[in-house]
Design an enzyme around this catalytic site. Sequence first.
Site, mmCIF file in Angstrom:
data_model
loop_
_atom_site.group_PDB
_atom_site.id
_atom_site.type_symbol
_atom_site.label_atom_id
_atom_site.label_comp_id
_atom_site.label_asym_id
_atom_site.label_seq_id
_atom_site.Cartn_x
_atom_site.Cartn_y
_atom_site.Cartn_z
ATOM 1 N N GLY A 117 16.943 2.135 4.437
ATOM 2 C CA GLY A 117 15.864 1.794 5.372
ATOM 3 C C GLY A 117 16.244 0.679 6.349
ATOM 4 O O GLY A 117 16.993 -0.233 6.013
ATOM 5 N N SER A 118 15.696 0.787 7.555
ATOM 6 C CA SER A 118 16.033 -0.175 8.614
ATOM 7 C C SER A 118 15.629 -1.602 8.267
ATOM 8 O O SER A 118 16.233 -2.555 8.743
ATOM 9 C CB SER A 118 15.354 0.255 9.913
ATOM 10 O OG SER A 118 13.948 0.290 9.711
ATOM 11 N N CYS A 156 15.349 -2.663 5.098
ATOM 12 C CA CYS A 156 15.634 -2.763 3.676
ATOM 13 C C CYS A 156 16.864 -3.635 3.426
ATOM 14 O O CYS A 156 17.890 -3.470 4.083
ATOM 15 C CB CYS A 156 15.883 -1.364 3.136
ATOM 16 S SG CYS A 156 16.170 -1.333 1.377
ATOM 17 N N ARG A 205 6.417 -2.196 -5.757
ATOM 18 C CA ARG A 205 7.564 -1.328 -5.856
ATOM 19 C C ARG A 205 8.845 -2.115 -6.109
ATOM 20 O O ARG A 205 9.767 -1.642 -6.723
ATOM 21 C CB ARG A 205 7.641 -0.554 -4.541
ATOM 22 C CG ARG A 205 8.859 0.261 -4.363
ATOM 23 C CD ARG A 205 8.728 1.080 -3.096
ATOM 24 N NE ARG A 205 10.012 1.700 -2.820
ATOM 25 C CZ ARG A 205 10.205 2.580 -1.878
ATOM 26 N NH1 ARG A 205 9.207 2.939 -1.100
ATOM 27 N NH2 ARG A 205 11.380 3.116 -1.689
ATOM 28 N N GLU A 235 13.354 -7.573 -1.133
ATOM 29 C CA GLU A 235 14.398 -6.604 -0.812
ATOM 30 C C GLU A 235 14.121 -5.955 0.543
ATOM 31 O O GLU A 235 14.498 -4.820 0.809
ATOM 32 C CB GLU A 235 14.513 -5.535 -1.916
ATOM 33 C CG GLU A 235 15.122 -6.086 -3.188
ATOM 34 C CD GLU A 235 15.384 -5.054 -4.275
ATOM 35 O OE1 GLU A 235 15.517 -3.850 -3.953
ATOM 36 O OE2 GLU A 235 15.451 -5.457 -5.446
ATOM 37 N N HIS A 270 28.462 7.960 21.487
ATOM 38 C CA HIS A 270 27.377 7.275 22.202
ATOM 39 C C HIS A 270 27.749 7.185 23.682
ATOM 40 O O HIS A 270 28.924 7.314 24.029
ATOM 41 C CB HIS A 270 27.200 5.862 21.630
ATOM 42 C CG HIS A 270 26.422 5.855 20.344
ATOM 43 N ND1 HIS A 270 25.095 5.522 20.276
ATOM 44 C CD2 HIS A 270 26.800 6.157 19.088
ATOM 45 C CE1 HIS A 270 24.684 5.617 19.026
ATOM 46 N NE2 HIS A 270 25.700 6.001 18.274
HETATM 47 P P1 RVP Z 1 13.331 3.495 8.121
HETATM 48 O O1 RVP Z 1 12.834 4.813 8.614
HETATM 49 O O2 RVP Z 1 14.811 3.362 8.234
HETATM 50 O O3 RVP Z 1 12.610 2.350 8.748
HETATM 51 O O4 RVP Z 1 13.055 3.460 6.547
HETATM 52 C C1 RVP Z 1 11.776 3.623 5.979
HETATM 53 C C2 RVP Z 1 11.910 3.645 4.459
HETATM 54 O O5 RVP Z 1 12.427 2.410 3.973
HETATM 55 C C3 RVP Z 1 10.605 3.799 3.694
HETATM 56 O O6 RVP Z 1 10.119 5.121 3.660
HETATM 57 C C4 RVP Z 1 10.978 3.281 2.328
HETATM 58 O O7 RVP Z 1 11.612 4.248 1.520
HETATM 59 C C5 RVP Z 1 11.996 2.216 2.620
HETATM 60 N N1 RVP Z 1 11.445 0.870 2.498
HETATM 61 C C6 RVP Z 1 10.192 0.433 2.711
HETATM 62 N N2 RVP Z 1 10.155 -0.872 2.459
HETATM 63 C C7 RVP Z 1 11.385 -1.215 2.117
HETATM 64 C C8 RVP Z 1 11.859 -2.533 1.726
HETATM 65 O O8 RVP Z 1 11.155 -3.527 1.865
HETATM 66 N N3 RVP Z 1 13.067 -2.618 1.228
HETATM 67 N N4 RVP Z 1 12.172 -0.143 2.164
#
Ligand code: RVP
Length: 486
Positions: free
Chosen positions: A301-302, A304, A400, A414, A470
Site C-alpha cells: 500500500g502507498s 503502508c 487491524r 504501520e 515512462h
Molecule cells: P493503495 O491503493 O496503494 O493506497 O493501498 C491501499 C491498501 O493499503 C488498503 O486496501 C489496505 O490493504 C492497505 N492499507 C491500509 N492501511 C494501511 C496501513 O496503515 N498500513 N495499509
Amino acid sequence: SEKLRVPEALTFDDVLLRPRESRVEPDEADVSTQVSKNVELNIPILSAAMDTVTESGMAIGMAREGGLGVLHRSMDVDEVVAEIERVKRADELVIRRENVVTARPDQTVQEVDEMMEHEGVSGAPVVDEDDEVLGIISGTDIRPYLEVGEKDSVEEAMTDEVITVHEDVEAREALELMYEHKIERVPVVDDDGRLVGLVTMQGILARREHENAARDEDSKLLVGVAVGPFEQDRAQAVDEAGADVLFIDCAHAHNLNVIDSAREIKEEVEADVVVGNIGTEAAAEDVVDFADGVKVGIGPGSICTTRVVSGSGMPQITAVSEVADVASDYDVPVIADGGIRYSGDAAKAIAAGADAVMLGSYFAGTDEAPGRVITMNGKKYKQYRGMGSVGAMQSGGGERYLKDEQEDEEFVPEGVEAATPYKGSLASELHQLVGGIQSGMGYVGAETIPELKERARFVRVSQAGQTEGHPHDVMITDEAPNYSPG
Ligand code: RVP
C-alpha cells in the site's frame, strides 16, 4: 548458508505484459468479473476499506459504475448499518411506504402545498386511514386552488382516477405507463389497494444513467463491508443489514487464530466472506476450503510502512500469482489489494492471477471519498491515511494493526498520514482505470478477465527498461488524465 539462498519476488515495476497476437478491440473487452464466489461485478474494481476512502458516498459511486465499495470499520456498528442502508436505498426503484410523503383527503390544499414544499416533493398519493389509495395530488392540481380557495380540501383538488402498479413492477413497465398517461409518479399498491410504495419518473431516469451498476437480485446496489477477524457481532449485524460481501480485515490473515475466527464467521452469515490479507501459497492453502474470496497484499500500500517497520512483506506480483495458483484450483476469486498507481498496474495484477483489484490512494482524492478538499501552496488535496497510522488508530480504526496488549500504550504504527491530489469525480477516474485495463487486454489479446489471467505472459524489466517505459527526455507540458510522474 541455506538461509541466504533466497527466491526472487517481483512487483509491478519489475514486469510488463508481453504483447501478443490479438483481435481484441479494447473498448469491446469484457471487464466483468467474479469478486467472490457468489458476487459478480461489471468492472473488476474495489475501493479500499479505509476511513479516508470508503463510506456510503464512495460505495454508492463505485456500485453505480459497476464496481464495489468496501465500507471501513472505524465506526460503530449502528453507524455502519446505517451506511449499508444508505447504499441499499440509493437507487431503489420503489420508494418504500415509510419514505413516501402522503396526503389525507380532508387536509386543505394549502396545508398540503406547504407539506410538499417542506418535504421537497412535487406530488403525493392521497390515502385514507387504512392506507387505501384514494387519489394523487400534485402541484398542478393545487395551483388553481391556491389562487382562489386555499381552504378547499384535498379531496376536491386531487386526481381521483389514479393509475397504480403492483409491487413486482418492472422499471420499463412503470416508465411506459407514465409516458402513456403523462404522469410522473405511480403509487404501488398491494392486493387490497393499500399503499406500499411509490415509483417516480425521476427515480427511473436516474437509474438509467447507471446501466452498468452492480446490483443485487432486488436491483439494489451492491456493498462490501469490512469486519475485524474477531468481530462476530459486527459480522452478524452487517450481514442482517444486507451487506453482500464481508471482508475479514486483517494485515496478516495467515495468523491461525484469525483463520479459526473467520471460519466461524463464515458459518454464521449469509453474505460471501472474503479473507485477507494474505501473500503466500501456504496462506492460500489454509483458507481456500471455506473462503468465498481471498485478498492479497502484505505491505504494498502507498501509505503502508509494514515492510519497513516489520521487515516482512511480499512484492505484489509474486504474492498475487502465488495465491492465485492455489485459489484457482478451488475457484476462489482473488483480489489484489494495494500498490496500484497506474491503470497498467491493475492490468498486471489481473494478469498475475487476480480477478479484481482494490485501490486506496487512487480514489482518496475524488469527491466521493470522505473528507474535505484542502489547499496547500495553491494546489488542492484530500487527506489520505493508512488504517495503521497513528491518526487512524487513535480514532479507532487501527485494530487491524494493533496487538492486544498495545491498546493503552504508545502505538507502533504501520502506516502514515498523507495528502493526495484532489481529483474530482470518481466516474472519470474509473473511466481511465478501466480503459487502461481494457488497453492491456487489447495488447494481450484477451476478450475477458479470465482470458487475461490465462493468456498473459510477463517479461522482466531492467532499470533501463523501467526508465524507457515512462515519459523520458521531454518536459511534460500538459497533464494527462491518467499519468503523473510517480
Ligand atoms: P493503495 O491503493 O496503494 O493506497 O493501498 C491501499 C491498501 O493499503 C488498503 O486496501 C489496505 O490493504 C492497505 N492499507 C491500509 N492501511 C494501511 C496501513 O496503515 N498500513 N495499509
